[in-house]
Enzyme design. Structure first.
Site, short mmCIF file in Angstrom:
data_model
loop_
_atom_site.label_atom_id
_atom_site.label_comp_id
_atom_site.label_asym_id
_atom_site.label_seq_id
_atom_site.Cartn_x
_atom_site.Cartn_y
_atom_site.Cartn_z
N ASP A 19 103.36 35.99 65.73
CA ASP A 19 104.69 35.78 66.30
C ASP A 19 105.06 34.31 66.38
OD1 ASP A 19 107.00 35.99 67.79
OD2 ASP A 19 106.16 37.44 69.18
N HIS A 21 108.26 33.35 67.76
CA HIS A 21 109.38 33.17 68.69
C HIS A 21 108.99 32.18 69.78
CE1 HIS A 21 110.47 37.09 66.86
NE2 HIS A 21 111.70 36.63 67.01
C1 B12 Z 1 115.68 33.50 67.80
C2 B12 Z 1 115.09 34.76 67.24
C3 B12 Z 1 114.32 34.63 66.09
C4 B12 Z 1 114.03 33.30 65.44
C5 B12 Z 1 112.86 32.63 66.17
C6 B12 Z 1 112.93 31.12 66.07
C7 B12 Z 1 111.79 30.55 66.81
N1 B12 Z 1 110.88 29.96 66.11
O1 B12 Z 1 111.71 30.69 68.03
C8 B12 Z 1 113.65 33.74 64.00
C9 B12 Z 1 114.90 33.81 63.17
C10 B12 Z 1 112.63 32.89 63.29
C11 B12 Z 1 113.19 35.16 64.27
C12 B12 Z 1 112.35 35.83 63.42
C13 B12 Z 1 111.99 37.17 63.59
N2 B12 Z 1 112.44 38.01 64.52
CO1 B12 Z 1 113.50 37.43 66.01
N3 B12 Z 1 114.73 37.11 67.32
C14 B12 Z 1 115.32 36.02 67.84
C15 B12 Z 1 116.31 36.36 68.96
C16 B12 Z 1 117.69 36.37 68.36
C17 B12 Z 1 116.34 35.44 70.17
C18 B12 Z 1 115.00 35.14 70.81
C19 B12 Z 1 115.22 34.00 71.75
O2 B12 Z 1 115.01 32.85 71.40
N4 B12 Z 1 115.76 34.31 72.95
C20 B12 Z 1 116.08 33.35 73.97
C21 B12 Z 1 114.88 33.15 74.89
C22 B12 Z 1 115.24 32.17 75.96
O3 B12 Z 1 114.58 34.41 75.50
P1 B12 Z 1 113.20 35.20 75.30
O4 B12 Z 1 112.55 34.80 74.03
O5 B12 Z 1 113.43 36.65 75.51
O6 B12 Z 1 112.30 34.66 76.49
C23 B12 Z 1 112.64 34.85 77.85
C24 B12 Z 1 112.01 36.10 78.46
O7 B12 Z 1 111.81 37.17 77.55
C25 B12 Z 1 110.76 35.64 79.09
N5 B12 Z 1 109.51 35.62 78.34
C26 B12 Z 1 109.25 35.37 77.05
N6 B12 Z 1 107.96 35.36 76.83
C27 B12 Z 1 107.33 35.60 77.99
C28 B12 Z 1 106.00 35.70 78.34
C29 B12 Z 1 105.65 35.94 79.67
C30 B12 Z 1 104.23 36.05 80.05
C31 B12 Z 1 106.64 36.11 80.64
C32 B12 Z 1 106.30 36.39 82.01
C33 B12 Z 1 108.00 36.01 80.28
C34 B12 Z 1 108.32 35.76 78.97
O8 B12 Z 1 111.07 34.33 79.48
C35 B12 Z 1 112.03 33.72 78.61
C36 B12 Z 1 112.99 32.90 79.40
O9 B12 Z 1 113.84 33.69 80.21
C37 B12 Z 1 115.82 37.78 69.37
C38 B12 Z 1 116.91 38.73 69.89
C39 B12 Z 1 117.49 38.34 71.21
N7 B12 Z 1 118.72 37.91 71.20
O10 B12 Z 1 116.88 38.41 72.23
C40 B12 Z 1 115.23 38.31 68.07
C41 B12 Z 1 114.04 39.35 68.06
C42 B12 Z 1 113.11 38.95 69.20
N8 B12 Z 1 113.42 39.16 66.75
C43 B12 Z 1 113.01 40.26 66.28
C44 B12 Z 1 112.39 40.39 65.00
C45 B12 Z 1 112.02 41.77 64.57
C46 B12 Z 1 112.12 39.29 64.20
C47 B12 Z 1 111.53 39.30 62.80
C48 B12 Z 1 110.40 40.26 62.55
C49 B12 Z 1 112.60 39.45 61.74
C50 B12 Z 1 113.18 40.78 61.61
N9 B12 Z 1 112.54 41.72 60.96
O11 B12 Z 1 114.27 40.98 62.08
C51 B12 Z 1 111.09 37.86 62.66
C52 B12 Z 1 109.62 37.73 63.09
C53 B12 Z 1 109.13 36.36 62.99
C54 B12 Z 1 107.73 36.32 63.49
N10 B12 Z 1 106.78 36.17 62.59
O12 B12 Z 1 107.51 36.43 64.67
C55 B12 Z 1 113.31 41.42 67.14
C56 B12 Z 1 112.08 41.96 67.85
C57 B12 Z 1 112.18 43.45 67.94
C58 B12 Z 1 111.23 44.09 68.83
N11 B12 Z 1 110.44 43.39 69.61
O13 B12 Z 1 111.22 45.30 68.81
C59 B12 Z 1 114.43 40.85 68.08
C60 B12 Z 1 114.49 41.48 69.46
C61 B12 Z 1 115.75 41.08 67.34
C62 B12 Z 1 116.04 42.53 67.06
N12 B12 Z 1 116.72 43.22 67.96
O14 B12 Z 1 115.63 43.03 66.03
N13 B12 Z 1 113.69 35.65 65.38
#
Ligand code: B12
Ligand code: B12
Lengths: 143, 480, 480, 143
Positions: A19, A21
């Site tokens: 991963d 992200h």
């Molecule tokens: C940006 C993004 C990307 C970027 C990542 C850039 C980077 N290097 O960070 C890129 C374009 C590279 C990418 C790639 C992929 N992605 Co992407 N991505 C996203 C996206 C749009 C936003 C994530 C993000 O940055 N959110 C903003 C941050 C602030 O929020 P967050 O990550 O959720 O974190 C918060 C909380 O969740 C929490 N949190 C996070 N981690 C942890 C851990 C702990 C312990 C705790 C307590 C809390 C916590 O705290 C954070 C702050 O509030 C999401 C969808 C979305 N809008 O949510 C999809 C998403 C996460 N991606 C997804 C997928 C599938 C992929 C890919 C496989 C491509 C694809 N097939 O579509 C690839 C995989 C790459 C890889 N090898 O991992 C899916 C995952 C699906 C799932 N889990 O079932 C999502 C949900 C999109 C979707 N609906 O399909 N992605």
């Protein structure tokens, strides 16, 4: 920021497996540091072994595992067992991100990972203040 | 250390390297380039990405695209057919699962097996390497539209060998993007070199009359100033062109301020032509793609649809031919076929409502943003080229390490990550921190002024908290 | 035959008529005007339609509104609260059921009883007369936003007596609209006279310091040229003002061609001020409302959301303060609370994304449409006033019967219905048939030219089939 | 258009009860005339009695009742019985528009009104060609 000596606890953070992200965990790390925790940030594509080695070396209180790619079901099993093997007996394991592929009721997602030995499991969208509150409560109760 | 230069890879070197690439996994043996070229030549034009996009009837259309990937072939075929028929799609995609992207082929095998057993998708995309050329062909033959792969991988060589031979006519392929976002272990030269291979492969297809359209992906994230995105795009465009790529998608990440987005898109169109021509690639064609930045998306359905509409209108205003869109379930999970179809329908209808209707962004702001983004992009890009003594690849390696070209949220520990963008009060992204970017005082003063404006509104200095706020804004249904 | 003139009804005549109106149904007795005025004066400003809309902070906002009406008070309160809280609404409505609108009070009674017994809504709106002043007050007290009634009725006198005394601060009240659309039996003078009563009632409230905001509704349908809509609106505005109304919503029906919609909305703003001033109503304030025409809507959810987004953007572009919107379930059924909430959220988010962003319609076309619509409206309106020797009500009666002002799909058999609109190739509505409208040759030539353009594209003469096609276009996700 | 003598049948049309939704029925009437039917158009807010009187007077083959306002459940019952009382024994009754308030499965809506004696019941969005096809088939089978 707080002096290192008075840290509220040591957190190992990272994004597991395949991963990349990184944004969510970076935000969380920043918030943890601001709140007075010591953060050992491992970055992305971290293996279970790397998490455990870092936790052992730094005598960490908790490991915060982030998983967004949807592969947590494949990547998370075994982490608790490896912790115990490594003598990290009462380390807290937190898991957050977007854990499962396909629409699954949150209760089921949570149960799946609690059963694997995580202490807390978070749904997408959880914000740092909530996590910090939980950490503070959990670490206090540990003492 | 790998010696990387922006020079076309010699054919014999390429073919030597190919042997090693194809031997990585048994399905590599299925790839026969000559046979693949024949297969491609027999595809009807409406199934070929470049031909469809360059068809004059489609030049002013705005087609939706998004990622779509299930684990098994049956699931994938069902998905694409549904999106084609019910979603009235114009373009289809194959998203590659992320274990394949990192060559964890054993884990893929397990995930694939479990998916077949349970009927559920365990992997987050299609494991193209495991399905092999013959598997992929089944997909291509089941649908009536062009299909492009979507992946991000530090080493996508085998992925592209197999998926292109399988009949995909579009793909990803941006080395810099993949170094920054998809990789924590490899140095930039290795990742860029892996991608040169892919570009060379595409060049080979093009030499033999088969058009393949890779994408310069730029930087997808939130809060990234447009000049950074565009510089990144232009370096990759030049590297692709050098290897013989003839059709390039330029994916511009919009941030939601229309003047800045449309002004920047205009700059991008202008500079891409100019730099292609300057480096002797007059015959390379670009296709503009836009998509809102990848940040937190809204869970609430009404807001999610609003984001889809906005994404589509931005594409329309930017004059993009491809509207790269997140589905209604973006905030939650990998979209189902229904999610994608409904998203595509929504995007198509909103674009159709605007069809033939000239709307424009306030010309004064547009002009300012267009000029600023042009000046900034030229400053960074020209400095990169200068660093390499005219060789963009050489310059890039130095620029990445020194932060002359930087990324705020790179996954690679080799990147300074000193640059930081932030939204101004109108949602345009400005440099909160410009790190080591080679900007003039005037440029910095412009950004400072815009930032101060919002700080006045907020009544406090902008800081990390504001950055986080910006990254989550869309999920709450606002721009700023 | 009733003698109708655009003159303020004498107070004693009004009060005499009131007695008869209030005796129509037992709940009429609950209305005590003085007490109602006190009740209104105690409402906080954020619960008063006019005060909320005229608050300078809200003057550049675009608030969503739609119809909302369940049968029982409990259902209605639950609905409005949900829309307020989950839909983040800024304005609320009470849609009145259509048996009440036609005074079928016995059928209402039955429907109300069945609804209470089954827990389901059997009526298509809230039976305000049956619930009476005390019932209505319960609603008003349960929410924290202004509430306006929505109805169309040939005789809404008792409806307004009760709902205004109950604490509604906005209402419907367009006599011409109700003659044309809501009535098959009564002559225009009767319907207009009924509405003068309502306007006089509002005037009475205004005289006592209570602002009430009725709506000039115009013509809601598809394929109706904007000058027809605007003339209708302006006649009603003048009639309302004469009776002492001080705050008027002007509901402009957009047809989807942005140049025509925005140009016409601009004309409407200009002419409404001009004609109000000319007739001595300098203190009357107007509030612009827009909504896409009421035609077939899409069943498919993605398309339905696209229509919501488009409706909202049109409102934004027109500079409307109220975005009158159809919900996601418009094509199917009366919306649930969830349908309304999600619709409002979607509309709010899309508008918020555009906040502070200046986008504009192609200025050249805008200018043409604005001028054409102004010329046409003046021609019809001035002729109407001329027919009445300066009295717009007198002129109106003659204009309606002779088709000087006509409606393509009126329900009243007294209307010629000779006029017919049709879309040109860009979706602007033109006169296919201008009936007896008093247009110059130049105007007719302009329309003819636009129609011929589309006919060329279609390769055939436009006819009824094309009209039908236009009426169903939105439901298929296109404008034309 | 066809000569009146060779009409395919006589249709009484109208919008029932409190209902003013006139556009759909106007379109339908136009299409029916174009297809060679004789149309007796009663307009909006038509009562059951008015439908029956018109059908008796014109010796109609079918009554086409439109109901959009959602009140069909209140307004439609009894029409078939009144037809029989009036001696209109084999008259076809068609119903269309938007029949019920609240989300109801189409099968249930259809059944509700078929049980009331309507011969055909149409969901929203049905287009004239379909209706004309059905009418032609039904009237042919009647002979
Ligand atoms: C940006 C993004 C990307 C970027 C990542 C850039 C980077 N290097 O960070 C890129 C374009 C590279 C990418 C790639 C992929 N992605 Co992407 N991505 C996203 C996206 C749009 C936003 C994530 C993000 O940055 N959110 C903003 C941050 C602030 O929020 P967050 O990550 O959720 O974190 C918060 C909380 O969740 C929490 N949190 C996070 N981690 C942890 C851990 C702990 C312990 C705790 C307590 C809390 C916590 O705290 C954070 C702050 O509030 C999401 C969808 C979305 N809008 O949510 C999809 C998403 C996460 N991606 C997804 C997928 C599938 C992929 C890919 C496989 C491509 C694809 N097939 O579509 C690839 C995989 C790459 C890889 N090898 O991992 C899916 C995952 C699906 C799932 N889990 O079932 C999502 C949900 C999109 C979707 N609906 O399909 N992605
Ligand atoms: C235009 C309109 C109005 C206009 C009508 C103007 C006029 N005089 O015609 C106005 C604004 C006045 C109006 C008022 C009201 N309306 Co209205 N209106 C609509 C709207 C937007 C379009 C209807 C239309 O013209 N469609 C285009 C025509 C071509 O299609 P059609 O009518 O469906 O007809 C086609 C078929 O259904 C079929 N058909 C029709 N009749 C028949 C009969 C037979 C025998 C057959 C075989 C076929 C057939 O053939 C036609 C051609 O294809 C619909 C929603 C929608 N988009 O569908 C709501 C709608 C019908 N209205 C509705 C309601 C509730 C009302 C009001 C009560 C106000 C309110 N509370 O919201 C009032 C009631 C007024 C009254 N007393 O009847 C609801 C009905 C809900 C329900 N049935 O459960 C709808 C569905 C909107 C909604 N989702 O809430 N409305």
């Amino acid at each position: 920021m707080t002096d290192e000596n008075e840290t509220k606890g040591t957190m190992v953070t990272g994004v597991i497996g395949d991963d990349v992200h990184v944004v969510g965990i970076r935000i969380l790390e920043h918030a943890l540091r601001e709140a007075g925790f010591k953060v050992v940030a491992l970055g992305v594509q971290v293996s279970q072994e790397e998490f455990i080695d870092a936790a052992t070396e730094t005598n960490a209180d908790a490991i915060l595992v982030s998983s967004l790619s949807g592969h947590a079901q494949i990547l998370a099993p075994g982490l608790r067992e490896k912790c115990i093997e490594a003598g990290l007996n009462d380390i807290r394991l937190y898991l957050g991100g977007q854990l499962m592929i396909g629409k699954t009721a949150w209760e089921d997602v949570e149960k799946t990972f609690m059963d694997m030995g995580f202490n807390r499991v978070y749904p997408p969208g959880v914000l740092p203040p909530q996590i910090i509150k939980d950490l503070e409560a959990d670490l206090a109760s540990k003492k | 250390m790998i010696d990387i230069r922006n020079k076309k890879i010699e054919e014999d070197v390429f073919f030597q390297e190919r042997e090693q690439v194809l031997s990585e996994w048994p399905t590599g043996k299925e790839v026969d380039l000559d046979e693949a070229i024949t297969f491609h030549k027999n595809l009807p034009p409406h199934k070929v990405w470049a031909k469809k996009m360059l068809d004059p009837r489609n030049r002013s259309e705005t087609f939706a695209i998004t990622g779509m990937g299930k684990t098994t072939l049956e699931q994938q075929i069902e998905l694409l057919r549904y999106v084609q028929d019910e979603g009235q799609a114009e373009l289809l995609a194959t998203s590659v699962d992320s274990f394949t992207r990192v060559h964890k082929y054993d884990v893929v095998e397990k995930g694939l097996r479990e998916s077949m057993e349970t009927g559920q998708s365990r992997l987050n995309g299609l494991p193209v390497v495991h399905h092999g050329v013959n598997g992929i062909r089944k997909i291509i033959e089941s649908v009536d539209l062009p299909v492009g792969t979507r992946y991000g991988a530090a080493d996508p060589r085998l992925i592209d060998e197999i998926s292109l031979a399988g009949g995909h006519t579009g793909c990803s392929g941006d080395g810099l993007y993949n170094f920054w976002n998809m990789n924590s272990k490899l140095p930039p030269e290795t990742v860029l070199r892996n991608h040169q291979y892919v570009h060379r492969l595409i060049g080979y297809y093009e030499e033999h009359g088969v058009p393949i359209t890779p994408a310069c992906q730029g930087m997808y994230g939130g809060g990234i100033p447009s000049s950074l995105v565009m510089t990144a795009l232009l370096t990759q465009m030049l590297m692709m062109a050098e290897q013989g790529v003839k059709h390039v998608m330029l994916h511009f990440t919009a941030q939601g301020n229309l003047a800045q987005d449309v002004g920047s898109a205009r700059t991008l169109q202008k500079l891409s032509r100019e730099y292609l021509d300057r480096f002797g690639h007059k015959d390379v064609v670009t296709i503009l793609t836009t998509g809102l930045s990848l940040v937190g998306y809204p869970v609430e359905l009404g807001s999610a649809f609003a984001a889809i509409a906005f994404n589509s209108i931005v594409a329309k205003l930017c004059g993009a031919q491809i509207n790269d869109i997140r589905t209604v379930s973006e905030a939650m999970t990998i979209p189902t076929k229904e999610d994608i179809a409904i998203t595509f329908r929504s995007a198509k209808v909103i674009v159709d409502f605007f069809k033939g209707q000239a709307i424009q962004v306030d010309p004064k702001n547009l002009e300012i943003e267009s000029q600023m983004s042009e000046m900034e992009t030229r400053m960074i890009l020209d400095r990169v080229i200068e660093l390499g003594d005219g060789d963009v690849a050489v310059g890039l390696i130095q620029a990445i390490q020194s932060g002359i070209l930087d990324h705020p949220f790179a996954t690679s520990p080799l990147v300074p990550c000193h640059v930081m963008g932030i939204k101004d009060k109108h949602g345009a992204v400005r440099y909160l921190n410009h790190g080591n970017l080679p900007f003039t005082k005037e440029i910095l003063a412009f950004h400072k002024e815009k930032i101060t404006e919002r700080e006045k509104d907020l009544g406090k200095k902008m800081d990390y908290e504001t950055v986080v706020n910006d990254l989550l804004a869309i999920s709450r249904g606002v721009l700023v």
